[in-house]
Design a protein around this motif. Structure first.
Motif, PDB file in Angstrom:
ATOM      1  N   SER A 174       0.020   5.709  -7.568  1.00  0.00           N
ATOM      2  CA  SER A 174       0.609   7.014  -7.304  1.00  0.00           C
ATOM      3  C   SER A 174       1.552   7.363  -8.433  1.00  0.00           C
ATOM      4  CB  SER A 174       1.367   6.994  -5.972  1.00  0.00           C
ATOM      5  OG  SER A 174       1.936   8.253  -5.677  1.00  0.00           O
ATOM      6  N   PHE A 175       1.578   8.634  -8.816  1.00  0.00           N
ATOM      7  CA  PHE A 175       2.480   9.077  -9.877  1.00  0.00           C
ATOM      8  C   PHE A 175       3.858   9.382  -9.309  1.00  0.00           C
ATOM      9  CE2 PHE A 175      -1.556   9.775 -11.980  1.00  0.00           C
ATOM     10  CZ  PHE A 175      -1.270   9.416 -13.292  1.00  0.00           C
ATOM     11  N   GLY A 176       4.876   9.175 -10.160  1.00  0.00           N
ATOM     12  CA  GLY A 176       6.244   9.472  -9.768  1.00  0.00           C
ATOM     13  C   GLY A 176       7.168   9.299 -10.948  1.00  0.00           C
ATOM     14  N   GLY A 177       8.417   8.990 -10.652  1.00  0.00           N
ATOM     15  CA  GLY A 177       9.420   8.891 -11.699  1.00  0.00           C
ATOM     16  C   GLY A 177      10.030  10.248 -11.986  1.00  0.00           C
ATOM     17  N   PRO A 178      11.114  10.270 -12.771  1.00  0.00           N
ATOM     18  CA  PRO A 178      11.853  11.520 -12.998  1.00  0.00           C
ATOM     19  C   PRO A 178      11.014  12.676 -13.528  1.00  0.00           C
ATOM     20  CG  PRO A 178      13.116   9.642 -13.768  1.00  0.00           C
ATOM     21  CD  PRO A 178      11.769   9.118 -13.405  1.00  0.00           C
ATOM     22  N   GLU A 179      10.004  12.397 -14.365  1.00  0.00           N
ATOM     23  CA  GLU A 179       9.162  13.450 -14.919  1.00  0.00           C
ATOM     24  C   GLU A 179       7.715  13.325 -14.456  1.00  0.00           C
ATOM     25  OE1 GLU A 179       9.646  13.231 -19.129  1.00  0.00           O
ATOM     26  OE2 GLU A 179      11.695  14.027 -19.086  1.00  0.00           O
ATOM     27  N   GLU A 216       0.833  -1.212   0.000  1.00  0.00           N
ATOM     28  CA  GLU A 216       0.000   0.000   0.000  1.00  0.00           C
ATOM     29  C   GLU A 216       0.867   1.260   0.000  1.00  0.00           C
ATOM     30  OE1 GLU A 216      -3.058   0.613  -0.372  1.00  0.00           O
ATOM     31  OE2 GLU A 216      -4.282  -1.088   0.291  1.00  0.00           O
ATOM     32  N   SER A 217       0.208   2.383  -0.224  1.00  0.00           N
ATOM     33  CA  SER A 217       0.736   3.730  -0.041  1.00  0.00           C
ATOM     34  C   SER A 217       2.027   4.011  -0.806  1.00  0.00           C
ATOM     35  CB  SER A 217       0.943   4.009   1.456  1.00  0.00           C
ATOM     36  OG  SER A 217       1.002   5.399   1.715  1.00  0.00           O
ATOM     37  N   PRO A 218       2.053   3.772  -2.134  1.00  0.00           N
ATOM     38  CA  PRO A 218       3.233   4.189  -2.899  1.00  0.00           C
ATOM     39  C   PRO A 218       3.375   5.705  -2.850  1.00  0.00           C
ATOM     40  CG  PRO A 218       1.429   3.632  -4.378  1.00  0.00           C
ATOM     41  CD  PRO A 218       0.988   3.244  -2.992  1.00  0.00           C
ATOM     42  N   LEU A 219       4.595   6.176  -2.621  1.00  0.00           N
ATOM     43  CA  LEU A 219       4.847   7.598  -2.383  1.00  0.00           C
ATOM     44  C   LEU A 219       6.167   7.979  -3.035  1.00  0.00           C
ATOM     45  CD1 LEU A 219       4.273  10.302  -0.752  1.00  0.00           C
ATOM     46  CD2 LEU A 219       5.625   9.256   1.080  1.00  0.00           C
ATOM     47  N   TRP A 220       6.117   8.894  -3.996  1.00  0.00           N
ATOM     48  CA  TRP A 220       7.320   9.316  -4.704  1.00  0.00           C
ATOM     49  C   TRP A 220       7.915  10.557  -4.050  1.00  0.00           C
ATOM     50  CZ3 TRP A 220      10.683   7.411  -8.019  1.00  0.00           C
ATOM     51  CH2 TRP A 220      11.564   8.280  -8.681  1.00  0.00           C
ATOM     52  N   SER A 221       9.216  10.481  -3.746  1.00  0.00           N
ATOM     53  CA  SER A 221       9.952  11.639  -3.246  1.00  0.00           C
ATOM     54  C   SER A 221      10.696  12.277  -4.408  1.00  0.00           C
ATOM     55  CB  SER A 221      10.939  11.217  -2.151  1.00  0.00           C
ATOM     56  OG  SER A 221      11.821  12.284  -1.841  1.00  0.00           O
ATOM     57  N   GLY A 231      -9.583  -3.657  17.516  1.00  0.00           N
ATOM     58  CA  GLY A 231      -9.489  -4.265  16.198  1.00  0.00           C
ATOM     59  C   GLY A 231      -9.546  -3.282  15.051  1.00  0.00           C
ATOM     60  N   MET A 232      -9.194  -2.026  15.294  1.00  0.00           N
ATOM     61  CA  MET A 232      -9.195  -1.019  14.243  1.00  0.00           C
ATOM     62  C   MET A 232      -7.759  -0.568  13.951  1.00  0.00           C
ATOM     63  SD  MET A 232     -12.518   1.407  15.069  1.00  0.00           S
ATOM     64  CE  MET A 232     -12.375   2.240  13.469  1.00  0.00           C
ATOM     65  N   ARG A 233      -7.572   0.000  12.773  1.00  0.00           N
ATOM     66  CA  ARG A 233      -6.292   0.600  12.394  1.00  0.00           C
ATOM     67  C   ARG A 233      -6.545   1.695  11.378  1.00  0.00           C
ATOM     68  NH1 ARG A 233      -5.009  -0.741   7.196  1.00  0.00           N
ATOM     69  NH2 ARG A 233      -5.493  -2.818   6.381  1.00  0.00           N
ATOM     70  N   PHE A 234      -5.504   2.497  11.144  1.00  0.00           N
ATOM     71  CA  PHE A 234      -5.557   3.455  10.055  1.00  0.00           C
ATOM     72  C   PHE A 234      -5.417   2.707   8.733  1.00  0.00           C
ATOM     73  CE2 PHE A 234      -3.985   6.681  13.232  1.00  0.00           C
ATOM     74  CZ  PHE A 234      -5.099   7.498  13.149  1.00  0.00           C
ATOM     75  N   ASN A 235      -5.949   3.309   7.683  1.00  0.00           N
ATOM     76  CA  ASN A 235      -5.880   2.690   6.366  1.00  0.00           C
ATOM     77  C   ASN A 235      -5.268   3.653   5.352  1.00  0.00           C
ATOM     78  OD1 ASN A 235      -6.356   0.490   4.583  1.00  0.00           O
ATOM     79  ND2 ASN A 235      -8.202   1.475   3.825  1.00  0.00           N
ATOM     80  N   ASP A 236      -6.068   4.269   4.525  1.00  0.00           N
ATOM     81  CA  ASP A 236      -5.581   5.096   3.426  1.00  0.00           C
ATOM     82  C   ASP A 236      -5.354   6.535   3.886  1.00  0.00           C
ATOM     83  OD1 ASP A 236      -5.033   5.568   0.636  1.00  0.00           O
ATOM     84  OD2 ASP A 236      -6.978   6.548   0.488  1.00  0.00           O
ATOM     85  N   GLY A 237      -4.341   7.199   3.324  1.00  0.00           N
ATOM     86  CA  GLY A 237      -4.110   8.593   3.686  1.00  0.00           C
ATOM     87  C   GLY A 237      -3.066   9.252   2.817  1.00  0.00           C
ATOM     88  N   ARG A 238      -3.107  10.590   2.789  1.00  0.00           N
ATOM     89  CA  ARG A 238      -2.087  11.388   2.094  1.00  0.00           C
ATOM     90  C   ARG A 238      -2.299  12.850   2.463  1.00  0.00           C
ATOM     91  NH1 ARG A 238      -3.485   9.349  -3.329  1.00  0.00           N
ATOM     92  NH2 ARG A 238      -1.269   9.662  -3.747  1.00  0.00           N
ATOM     93  N   CYS A 239      -1.396  13.709   2.022  1.00  0.00           N
ATOM     94  CA  CYS A 239      -1.491  15.135   2.324  1.00  0.00           C
ATOM     95  C   CYS A 239      -2.238  15.872   1.224  1.00  0.00           C
ATOM     96  CB  CYS A 239      -0.097  15.746   2.484  1.00  0.00           C
ATOM     97  SG  CYS A 239       0.752  15.246   3.984  1.00  0.00           S
ATOM     98  N   PRO A 247       3.352  16.297  -7.926  1.00  0.00           N
ATOM     99  CA  PRO A 247       4.205  15.905  -6.790  1.00  0.00           C
ATOM    100  C   PRO A 247       3.409  15.843  -5.502  1.00  0.00           C
ATOM    101  CG  PRO A 247       4.640  18.177  -7.425  1.00  0.00           C
ATOM    102  CD  PRO A 247       3.727  17.622  -8.475  1.00  0.00           C
ATOM    103  N   ASP A 248       3.712  14.825  -4.674  1.00  0.00           N
ATOM    104  CA  ASP A 248       3.052  14.721  -3.372  1.00  0.00           C
ATOM    105  C   ASP A 248       3.538  15.829  -2.460  1.00  0.00           C
ATOM    106  OD1 ASP A 248       1.257  12.237  -2.814  1.00  0.00           O
ATOM    107  OD2 ASP A 248       2.844  11.496  -4.141  1.00  0.00           O
ATOM    108  N   MET A 249       2.604  16.478  -1.798  1.00  0.00           N
ATOM    109  CA  MET A 249       2.947  17.546  -0.870  1.00  0.00           C
ATOM    110  C   MET A 249       3.406  16.955   0.456  1.00  0.00           C
ATOM    111  SD  MET A 249       2.584  20.406  -2.364  1.00  0.00           S
ATOM    112  CE  MET A 249       2.642  21.501  -0.947  1.00  0.00           C
TER     113      MET A 249
END
Length: 303
Positions: free
Chosen positions: A255-260, A25-30, A109-117, A297-299
């Protein structure tokens, strides 16, 4: 990277590396690091793939990580089982873990799931009952910023599909539980308030359950069709524009990423039983493809 088959004129979809996740889960490009992060929830593990070196590194953590986002002061913000944490992974395999905000869920029996900024650097994250067979609407979408952790949307079974329009004025949210399978849009103001909730997509009319999502620079909404082996692109008006085929049945988040920012990364989950028509050896892999549009880009989280 491992080449998969290519069906219905979809772009080539490749396995990024040899890792096979239990719940990817949660692919994140820096952009700064030119690297992809993601989590394996059930393995309690953080992964990083260096684009230039084509090398993967991993860190074990003591709790499940539901999702991650960049942190403006370095490292990551992570939604874990007992709260929100700042993670500082080190090259040597060590990882710093700092509690930012504890959480007390409504029931065990709960947890966090999906998220982003969002575009202003506020962190949004949903919670869920881990046993999805209970179909309990105890999940909540929270907003976290300098004002604390604030519940914003209640009554979710499996909150998912979180994404934001390019101008930051629209928040997208899905409930991926089989009993719901819908995506909503909300107006989002400068202070982080939500209003004008409306149905954006009824995923019961399309293949797959609405799992993790992303938005491209044109404002189109990409969402994984879990159980159907597809990633769908919907226009800002909610109309289906195209579908990408992936070689596994359960794509989880994109999630989008890569050099461009033209690459689309897709995590996946192995099904309980092998799914006919898919490549079982690739179940749990992270995939990469170039679908055409550029992403955004991810904030980073702004503390």
């Amino acid at each position: 990277m491992t080449q998969s088959d290519n069906r219905n004129d979809s772009p080539a979809v490749n396995a990024l590396c040899e890792v096979r996740n239990r719940v990817g889960e949660s692919p994140l490009w820096s952009v700064q690091e030119q690297a992809l992060y993601w989590v394996d929830i059930e393995s309690r593990r953080l992964h990083r793939f260096d684009w230039a070196a084509q090398q993967e590194q991993r860190w074990d953590v003591p709790e499940r990580i539901g999702c991650i986002a960049l942190h403006a002061q370095g490292g990551l913000i992570a939604a874990m089982e007992t709260g929100l944490f700042r993670l500082r992974p080190q090259a040597g395999g060590e990882i710093g873990i700092e509690l930012l905000h504890a959480v007390h869920f409504e029931q065990p029996g709960m947890r966090f799931n999906d998220g982003r900024c969002d575009r202003q650097g506020r962190f949004w994250v949903s919670s869920m009952v881990m046993d999805m067979s209970l179909a309990q609407p105890a999940g909540v979408l929270y907003r976290y910023d300098r004002r604390g952790l604030v519940p914003m949307v209640e009554g979710l079974i499996t909150g998912n599909g979180l994404a934001f329009s390019p101008d930051g004025r629209t928040l997208y949210l899905s409930d991926s539980h089989p009993k719901v399978q819908r995506v909503w849009a909300f107006d989002l103001d400068a202070q982080g308030n939500l209003s004008h909730r409306r149905e954006f997509i009824d995923m019961n009319r399309h293949p797959g359950r609405p799992d993790g999502a992303a938005v491209d620079e044109d404002g189109a909404y990409w969402i994984c069709g879990n159980d159907a082996g597809q990633v769908h692109r919907f226009g800002p008006d909610g109309r289906l524009e195209r579908s990408l085929h992936v070689p596994v049945s359960k794509p989880a988040m994109c999630s989008f990423g890569g050099p461009e920012l033209r690459h689309l990364f897709i995590t996946s989950i192995p099904p309980a039983q092998p799914a006919a028509g898919f490549e079982a050896a690739l179940d749990g892999a992270v995939f990469v493809t170039q679908p055409g549009p550029r992403g955004l880009p991810d904030m980073p989280f702004q503390p």
